[in-house]
Write an enzyme that holds these catalytic residues in place. Structure first.
Site, PDB file in Angstrom:
ATOM      1  N   CYS A 137      25.929   6.251  -0.157  1.00  0.00           N
ATOM      2  CA  CYS A 137      25.901   5.608  -1.459  1.00  0.00           C
ATOM      3  C   CYS A 137      26.143   3.910  -1.041  1.00  0.00           C
ATOM      4  O   CYS A 137      27.373   3.679  -0.787  1.00  0.00           O
ATOM      5  CB  CYS A 137      26.479   6.068  -2.663  1.00  0.00           C
ATOM      6  SG  CYS A 137      26.168   5.061  -3.941  1.00  0.00           S
ATOM      7  N   ASN A 202      20.155   8.035   3.036  1.00  0.00           N
ATOM      8  CA  ASN A 202      20.349   7.695   1.939  1.00  0.00           C
ATOM      9  C   ASN A 202      19.626   6.428   1.424  1.00  0.00           C
ATOM     10  O   ASN A 202      18.928   6.180   2.437  1.00  0.00           O
ATOM     11  CB  ASN A 202      21.785   7.515   1.733  1.00  0.00           C
ATOM     12  CG  ASN A 202      22.287   7.933   0.117  1.00  0.00           C
ATOM     13  OD1 ASN A 202      21.617   7.381  -0.609  1.00  0.00           O
ATOM     14  ND2 ASN A 202      23.143   8.632   0.099  1.00  0.00           N
ATOM     15  N   CYS A 345     -19.876  -1.481   9.697  1.00  0.00           N
ATOM     16  CA  CYS A 345     -19.315  -3.093   9.443  1.00  0.00           C
ATOM     17  C   CYS A 345     -19.654  -3.601   8.119  1.00  0.00           C
ATOM     18  O   CYS A 345     -21.104  -3.526   7.894  1.00  0.00           O
ATOM     19  CB  CYS A 345     -19.365  -3.664  10.914  1.00  0.00           C
ATOM     20  SG  CYS A 345     -18.818  -5.254  10.759  1.00  0.00           S
ATOM     21  N   CYS A 348     -17.102  -8.617   7.161  1.00  0.00           N
ATOM     22  CA  CYS A 348     -15.877  -9.394   6.154  1.00  0.00           C
ATOM     23  C   CYS A 348     -15.380 -10.434   7.292  1.00  0.00           C
ATOM     24  O   CYS A 348     -14.696 -11.312   6.698  1.00  0.00           O
ATOM     25  CB  CYS A 348     -15.012  -8.446   5.561  1.00  0.00           C
ATOM     26  SG  CYS A 348     -14.048  -7.445   6.778  1.00  0.00           S
ATOM     27  N   CYS A 351     -11.363  -8.712  11.108  1.00  0.00           N
ATOM     28  CA  CYS A 351     -10.840  -8.485  12.473  1.00  0.00           C
ATOM     29  C   CYS A 351     -10.881  -9.749  13.420  1.00  0.00           C
ATOM     30  O   CYS A 351     -10.171 -10.020  13.959  1.00  0.00           O
ATOM     31  CB  CYS A 351     -11.556  -7.556  13.149  1.00  0.00           C
ATOM     32  SG  CYS A 351     -13.464  -7.830  13.129  1.00  0.00           S
ATOM     33  N   CYS A 355      -7.685 -11.426  14.904  1.00  0.00           N
ATOM     34  CA  CYS A 355      -7.622 -11.561  16.790  1.00  0.00           C
ATOM     35  C   CYS A 355      -7.748 -13.058  16.870  1.00  0.00           C
ATOM     36  O   CYS A 355      -6.961 -13.503  17.875  1.00  0.00           O
ATOM     37  CB  CYS A 355      -8.988 -10.584  17.047  1.00  0.00           C
ATOM     38  SG  CYS A 355      -8.523 -10.439  18.753  1.00  0.00           S
ATOM     39  N   CYS A 387      -4.415  -3.875  21.205  1.00  0.00           N
ATOM     40  CA  CYS A 387      -3.223  -3.941  20.206  1.00  0.00           C
ATOM     41  C   CYS A 387      -3.335  -3.375  19.051  1.00  0.00           C
ATOM     42  O   CYS A 387      -2.411  -3.128  18.202  1.00  0.00           O
ATOM     43  CB  CYS A 387      -2.667  -5.325  20.026  1.00  0.00           C
ATOM     44  SG  CYS A 387      -3.881  -6.277  19.049  1.00  0.00           S
TER      45      CYS A 387
HETATM   46  C1  FMN Z   1      18.361   6.681  -9.081  1.00  0.00           C
HETATM   47  C2  FMN Z   1      18.870   7.335  -7.727  1.00  0.00           C
HETATM   48  C3  FMN Z   1      20.232   7.851  -7.824  1.00  0.00           C
HETATM   49  C4  FMN Z   1      20.443   8.538  -6.625  1.00  0.00           C
HETATM   50  N1  FMN Z   1      21.908   9.067  -6.630  1.00  0.00           N
HETATM   51  C5  FMN Z   1      22.382   9.660  -5.422  1.00  0.00           C
HETATM   52  C6  FMN Z   1      23.566  10.417  -5.624  1.00  0.00           C
HETATM   53  O1  FMN Z   1      24.416  10.375  -6.560  1.00  0.00           O
HETATM   54  N2  FMN Z   1      23.737  10.871  -4.262  1.00  0.00           N
HETATM   55  C7  FMN Z   1      23.180  10.965  -3.043  1.00  0.00           C
HETATM   56  O2  FMN Z   1      23.811  11.303  -2.132  1.00  0.00           O
HETATM   57  N3  FMN Z   1      21.977  10.306  -2.961  1.00  0.00           N
HETATM   58  C8  FMN Z   1      21.659   9.571  -4.396  1.00  0.00           C
HETATM   59  N4  FMN Z   1      20.357   9.002  -4.255  1.00  0.00           N
HETATM   60  C9  FMN Z   1      19.682   8.784  -3.002  1.00  0.00           C
HETATM   61  C10 FMN Z   1      18.636  10.228  -2.827  1.00  0.00           C
HETATM   62  O3  FMN Z   1      19.185  11.298  -2.869  1.00  0.00           O
HETATM   63  C11 FMN Z   1      17.957  10.027  -1.318  1.00  0.00           C
HETATM   64  O4  FMN Z   1      18.778   9.942  -0.415  1.00  0.00           O
HETATM   65  C12 FMN Z   1      16.976   8.662  -1.348  1.00  0.00           C
HETATM   66  O5  FMN Z   1      16.496   8.163  -2.629  1.00  0.00           O
HETATM   67  C13 FMN Z   1      15.811   8.780  -0.485  1.00  0.00           C
HETATM   68  O6  FMN Z   1      14.808   9.691  -0.933  1.00  0.00           O
HETATM   69  P1  FMN Z   1      13.465   9.350  -1.397  1.00  0.00           P
HETATM   70  O7  FMN Z   1      12.853   8.320  -0.890  1.00  0.00           O
HETATM   71  O8  FMN Z   1      12.803  10.511  -1.465  1.00  0.00           O
HETATM   72  O9  FMN Z   1      13.881   8.776  -2.846  1.00  0.00           O
HETATM   73  C14 FMN Z   1      19.797   8.502  -5.117  1.00  0.00           C
HETATM   74  C15 FMN Z   1      18.790   7.992  -5.474  1.00  0.00           C
HETATM   75  C16 FMN Z   1      18.150   7.425  -6.561  1.00  0.00           C
HETATM   76  C17 FMN Z   1      16.804   6.697  -6.569  1.00  0.00           C
END
Ligand code: FMN
Length: 425
Positions: A137, A202, A345, A348, A351, A355, A387
């Site tokens: 977090c 996270n 095509c 527009c 591209c 480029c 590319c």
């Molecule tokens: C509102 C909110 C609250 C969250 N609270 C927690 C939490 O309490 N503990 C945790 O490990 N992750 C928490 N997360 C993170 C999510 O578990 C997750 O790792 C993150 O949102 C990425 O996944 P997603 O792209 O599917 O949302 C939270 C995410 C959101 C949006």
């Protein structure tokens, strides 16, 4: 029909889709609705010590694309703000009522062994299947020495994970923060301490935008703002990369992974599983669309598996990992050039602009012979470096394709290339 059932660290679930620890798993009411809808498992919203934290209002802001589609959401919500005993009782009952679903509990307490020991004992007593350590977090909790404050220091990860392995019998998953430079370091630290698995990612530290009327980041709280955690579709490539790095690194390759980050549909889930994930966790997609999306997720995944002849998740799990390598091992004699389909095509000129202005001046612009008011765009093969930029900017699907060219030269990578003064002889 393909078999979606999953066994991750010996924890069984009818499908690999778990809800990530977040508001969707904050209470029994939500988790029951999720299980009724068909979710395979849930990681309960992070529990901490009493008294629970107090949340600020408001908590979420959004980053949209120009059409209004949500790219990602940003939140400053803390861990659960409900009393520990209430959560524990609900977890106990939920596991009793839903024995076939995976039910894990996310935890975050101060960096003291006694705090971890105490909460682990209480949580294990609920009958849950495992714990996930929230070292990720990025807002609020790090200011109190928890969450990403632990996850950004591999030594702390190792220390706390070590305590947890000592004080619980259930599987320990370490949830990693993406707010670091090299994901292998925290993954390795978790592994050193005997973690059973890692989960990632996270949320990413972010500011969603600045309100140009008030010149304040949004959504400000009584005129002030603090960075939040970004998640949703936009973070998927970052999560895929981090999962892939752990899966392909020989030192961490055996570490089971529960993948999280921008998983919005079955395609996303299949991609993470192909990179080695044992289960996938979803938060934003459920928050934006409700729990019923699980129907499309399981249905889509099982139809795709049927179409490819995969009978079980394990039959395609990790199959993309051997295709990840270092840049220095790429074949420098592999060539592609763009090709524009004149039948589709729409003239527009995107591209050409891309480029001509920013790449290799490999798109020619000539008046159409039978309509001098319209322009024909064609690729100058000798100038094209393959590319992909023209293909990326083209608004018409499959109008620009990349075609492999046989250069007649055999494969050569940077470690063997004559231009590399340190090449292997
Ligand atoms: C509102 C909110 C609250 C969250 N609270 C927690 C939490 O309490 N503990 C945790 O490990 N992750 C928490 N997360 C993170 C999510 O578990 C997750 O790792 C993150 O949102 C990425 O996944 P997603 O792209 O599917 O949302 C939270 C995410 C959101 C949006």
């Amino acid at each position: 029909m393909a078999d979606l059932s999953t066994s991750f660290l010996g924890i069984h679930s009818p499908n690999p889709f778990w809800l990530a620890s977040a508001p969707p798993t904050d209470k029994a009411f939500n988790v029951y609705r999720a299980f009724e809808a068909g979710w395979g498992g849930a990681v309960w919203k992070t529990l901490g010590e009493d008294p629970p934290p107090v949340n600020a209002c408001s908590r979420y802001s959004v980053h949209r694309d120009i059409q209004g589609k949500v790219l990602g959401i940003n939140n400053i919500e803390l861990i659960t703000d409900r009393p520990l005993a209430v959560n524990l009782e609900e977890i106990r009952q939920t596991k009793k009522d839903w024995p076939d679903r995976a039910l894990l509990v996310s935890l975050m307490v101060p960096c003291e062994e006694s705090s971890w020991k105490s909460i682990l004992t209480q949580v294990e007593d609920t009958g849950c299947d495992g714990v996930e350590l929230n070292f990720g977090c990025p807002h609020g909790m790090p200011e109190r020495g928890m969450g990403a404050a632990v996850g950004q220091v591999p030594d702390y990860i190792e220390m706390v994970t070590g305590w947890c392995k000592q004080h619980t019998h259930v599987p320990v998953i370490v949830k990693l923060t993406p707010n670091i430079t090299d994901i292998l370091m925290p993954a390795q630290a978790a592994m050193n301490a005997g973690a059973d698995a890692v989960s990632l990612i996270n949320t990413l530290s972010s500011i969603s935008g600045i309100d140009l009327d008030t010149l304040s980041p949004y959504h400000a709280i009584d005129g002030q703002y603090t960075s939040g955690g970004y998640c949703g579709p936009a973070v998927k490539p970052i999560a895929l990369n981090m999962v892939g790095q752990i899966a392909r690194n020989p030192a961490t390759a055996t570490l089971p992974i529960s993948a999280i980050g921008g998983i919005s549909d079955w395609h996303d889930a299949a991609e993470f599983i192909a990179l080695g994930a044992g289960t996938v966790q979803v938060c934003t997609a459920a928050m934006l669309n409700g729990f019923k999306i699980i129907g499309d997720m399981t249905d889509g995944l099982s139809r795709w598996m049927d179409s490819k002849g995969y009978r079980t998740i394990d039959e395609f799990r990790g199959k993309a990992v051997p295709k990840l390598t270092d840049w220095k091992y790429l074949n420098l004699n592999y060539k592609t050039v763009a090709h524009i389909d004149q039948n589709t095509c729409i003239h527009c000129g995107r591209c050409f602009a891309a480029c001509e202005d920013t790449a290799h001046q490999a798109v020619s612009m000539t008046p159409l012979p039978d309509n001098l008011h319209q322009t024909q765009y064609t690729i100058i093969d000798e100038e094209c470096v393959g590319c992909n930029l023209c293909q990326i900017t083209c608004p018409i699907p499959d109008c620009i394709t990349m075609t492999e060219i046989d250069t007649g030269n055999s494969a050569i990578n940077w470690t063997q290339h004559p231009a590399n003064p340190f090449r292997e002889q």
